[in-house]
Design a protein around this motif. Sequence first.
Motif, PDB file in Angstrom:
ATOM      1  N   HIS A 183       0.546   2.923  -2.163  1.00  0.00           N
ATOM      2  CA  HIS A 183       0.070   2.076  -3.266  1.00  0.00           C
ATOM      3  C   HIS A 183      -1.210   1.397  -2.805  1.00  0.00           C
ATOM      4  N   GLY A 184      -2.317   1.701  -3.501  1.00  0.00           N
ATOM      5  CA  GLY A 184      -3.612   1.176  -3.107  1.00  0.00           C
ATOM      6  C   GLY A 184      -3.976  -0.119  -3.802  1.00  0.00           C
ATOM      7  N   ALA A 185      -4.828  -0.892  -3.134  1.00  0.00           N
ATOM      8  CA  ALA A 185      -5.323  -2.161  -3.678  1.00  0.00           C
ATOM      9  C   ALA A 185      -5.893  -1.945  -5.074  1.00  0.00           C
ATOM     10  N   GLY A 186      -5.700  -2.927  -5.918  1.00  0.00           N
ATOM     11  CA  GLY A 186      -6.196  -2.841  -7.279  1.00  0.00           C
ATOM     12  C   GLY A 186      -5.241  -2.128  -8.222  1.00  0.00           C
ATOM     13  N   GLY A 187      -4.003  -1.906  -7.774  1.00  0.00           N
ATOM     14  CA  GLY A 187      -3.011  -1.274  -8.636  1.00  0.00           C
ATOM     15  C   GLY A 187      -3.049   0.243  -8.643  1.00  0.00           C
ATOM     16  N   LEU A 188      -3.659   0.834  -7.643  1.00  0.00           N
ATOM     17  CA  LEU A 188      -3.779   2.295  -7.597  1.00  0.00           C
ATOM     18  C   LEU A 188      -2.494   2.967  -7.121  1.00  0.00           C
ATOM     19  N   ASP A 189      -2.208   4.115  -7.685  1.00  0.00           N
ATOM     20  CA  ASP A 189      -1.083   4.912  -7.212  1.00  0.00           C
ATOM     21  C   ASP A 189      -1.593   6.023  -6.291  1.00  0.00           C
ATOM     22  N   GLU A 190      -2.558   5.669  -5.482  1.00  0.00           N
ATOM     23  CA  GLU A 190      -3.162   6.573  -4.514  1.00  0.00           C
ATOM     24  C   GLU A 190      -3.807   5.739  -3.417  1.00  0.00           C
ATOM     25  N   ILE A 191      -4.397   6.396  -2.447  1.00  0.00           N
ATOM     26  CA  ILE A 191      -5.066   5.692  -1.358  1.00  0.00           C
ATOM     27  C   ILE A 191      -6.323   5.014  -1.900  1.00  0.00           C
ATOM     28  N   ALA A 192      -6.470   3.731  -1.601  1.00  0.00           N
ATOM     29  CA  ALA A 192      -7.592   2.940  -2.125  1.00  0.00           C
ATOM     30  C   ALA A 192      -8.888   3.238  -1.388  1.00  0.00           C
ATOM     31  N   THR A 193      -9.989   3.238  -2.144  1.00  0.00           N
ATOM     32  CA  THR A 193     -11.316   3.421  -1.564  1.00  0.00           C
ATOM     33  C   THR A 193     -11.875   2.111  -1.044  1.00  0.00           C
ATOM     34  N   SER A 194     -11.278   1.006  -1.474  1.00  0.00           N
ATOM     35  CA  SER A 194     -11.705  -0.326  -1.069  1.00  0.00           C
ATOM     36  C   SER A 194     -10.456  -1.170  -0.873  1.00  0.00           C
ATOM     37  N   GLY A 195     -10.383  -1.844   0.232  1.00  0.00           N
ATOM     38  CA  GLY A 195      -9.206  -2.661   0.484  1.00  0.00           C
ATOM     39  C   GLY A 195      -8.109  -1.863   1.146  1.00  0.00           C
ATOM     40  N   SER A 196      -6.920  -2.421   1.071  1.00  0.00           N
ATOM     41  CA  SER A 196      -5.799  -1.825   1.797  1.00  0.00           C
ATOM     42  C   SER A 196      -4.948  -0.929   0.903  1.00  0.00           C
ATOM     43  N   THR A 197      -4.199  -0.087   1.565  1.00  0.00           N
ATOM     44  CA  THR A 197      -3.196   0.750   0.912  1.00  0.00           C
ATOM     45  C   THR A 197      -1.878   0.515   1.640  1.00  0.00           C
ATOM     46  N   GLN A 198      -0.842   0.188   0.892  1.00  0.00           N
ATOM     47  CA  GLN A 198       0.488   0.018   1.458  1.00  0.00           C
ATOM     48  C   GLN A 198       1.130   1.400   1.586  1.00  0.00           C
ATOM     49  N   VAL A 199       1.769   1.647   2.709  1.00  0.00           N
ATOM     50  CA  VAL A 199       2.377   2.946   2.988  1.00  0.00           C
ATOM     51  C   VAL A 199       3.812   2.748   3.443  1.00  0.00           C
ATOM     52  N   ALA A 200       4.700   3.569   2.934  1.00  0.00           N
ATOM     53  CA  ALA A 200       6.050   3.690   3.470  1.00  0.00           C
ATOM     54  C   ALA A 200       6.167   5.139   3.937  1.00  0.00           C
ATOM     55  N   GLU A 201       6.349   5.315   5.228  1.00  0.00           N
ATOM     56  CA  GLU A 201       6.408   6.651   5.816  1.00  0.00           C
ATOM     57  C   GLU A 201       7.831   6.984   6.223  1.00  0.00           C
ATOM     58  N   LEU A 202       8.329   8.076   5.680  1.00  0.00           N
ATOM     59  CA  LEU A 202       9.632   8.614   6.075  1.00  0.00           C
ATOM     60  C   LEU A 202       9.380   9.707   7.098  1.00  0.00           C
ATOM     61  N   ARG A 203      10.020   9.569   8.251  1.00  0.00           N
ATOM     62  CA  ARG A 203       9.923  10.604   9.285  1.00  0.00           C
ATOM     63  C   ARG A 203      11.231  10.608  10.055  1.00  0.00           C
ATOM     64  N   ASP A 204      11.887  11.748  10.068  1.00  0.00           N
ATOM     65  CA  ASP A 204      13.135  11.923  10.814  1.00  0.00           C
ATOM     66  C   ASP A 204      14.187  10.877  10.449  1.00  0.00           C
ATOM     67  N   GLY A 205      14.314  10.581   9.172  1.00  0.00           N
ATOM     68  CA  GLY A 205      15.348   9.675   8.701  1.00  0.00           C
ATOM     69  C   GLY A 205      15.026   8.200   8.782  1.00  0.00           C
ATOM     70  N   THR A 206      13.871   7.851   9.333  1.00  0.00           N
ATOM     71  CA  THR A 206      13.474   6.455   9.480  1.00  0.00           C
ATOM     72  C   THR A 206      12.281   6.161   8.578  1.00  0.00           C
ATOM     73  N   VAL A 207      12.340   5.007   7.902  1.00  0.00           N
ATOM     74  CA  VAL A 207      11.221   4.579   7.058  1.00  0.00           C
ATOM     75  C   VAL A 207      10.480   3.462   7.785  1.00  0.00           C
ATOM     76  N   ARG A 208       9.174   3.651   7.902  1.00  0.00           N
ATOM     77  CA  ARG A 208       8.311   2.660   8.533  1.00  0.00           C
ATOM     78  C   ARG A 208       7.263   2.246   7.510  1.00  0.00           C
ATOM     79  N   CYS A 209       7.082   0.941   7.304  1.00  0.00           N
ATOM     80  CA  CYS A 209       6.109   0.428   6.344  1.00  0.00           C
ATOM     81  C   CYS A 209       4.908  -0.146   7.080  1.00  0.00           C
ATOM     82  N   TYR A 210       3.729   0.157   6.590  1.00  0.00           N
ATOM     83  CA  TYR A 210       2.500  -0.340   7.198  1.00  0.00           C
ATOM     84  C   TYR A 210       1.362  -0.282   6.187  1.00  0.00           C
ATOM     85  N   GLU A 211       0.199  -0.700   6.627  1.00  0.00           N
ATOM     86  CA  GLU A 211      -0.977  -0.769   5.774  1.00  0.00           C
ATOM     87  C   GLU A 211      -2.087   0.062   6.401  1.00  0.00           C
TER      88      GLU A 211
END
Length: 149
Positions: A29-57
């Motif tokens: 979820h990208g800054a400014g209400g985007l449902d994609e990677i933002a071109t400006s500002g941050s993008t919130q990410v939830a990454e699923l890998r091997d059964g574990t979810v890690r959230c980062y920006e």
Amino acid sequence: MNGVFTAERCEFMARAHAQLGSLCALVVHGAGGLDEIATSGSTQVAELRDGTVRCYEIRPADFDLPEQDPQAWRGRRRDQRASTRGGAGWRARSHSGGRAPEAAASLYVVGAASDLRAGARQAAAALDNGRARAVVDHLRRLSPAQKKE
């Protein structure tokens, strides 16, 4: 990889991917209400890998890209946006080195790239040598909308 309309849904959707049997997924979820990677500002990410979810920006710098002003392309036609900084062209090909963040993230999530920067380099190479265009052209030919009846 998929985008969501609000950052609060990223982790929920990543966990849903796990429940559905996915091994890896990125939900963004990208800054400014985007449902994609933002071109400006941050993008919130939830990454699923091997059964574990890690959230980062992430930010454009994680792809070795400068921040882009999304207002710079408002009011332009789609073909104009694709060929200038800041619009769809930023996602397809940045003027600062031919990096494609959406493609880079996809390469990373499937394990074809070790990180976002490596994915961006691979995406840039595919754009530069024409491989990316060849794939898109092939998919267009396969599209039911393109087939003659």
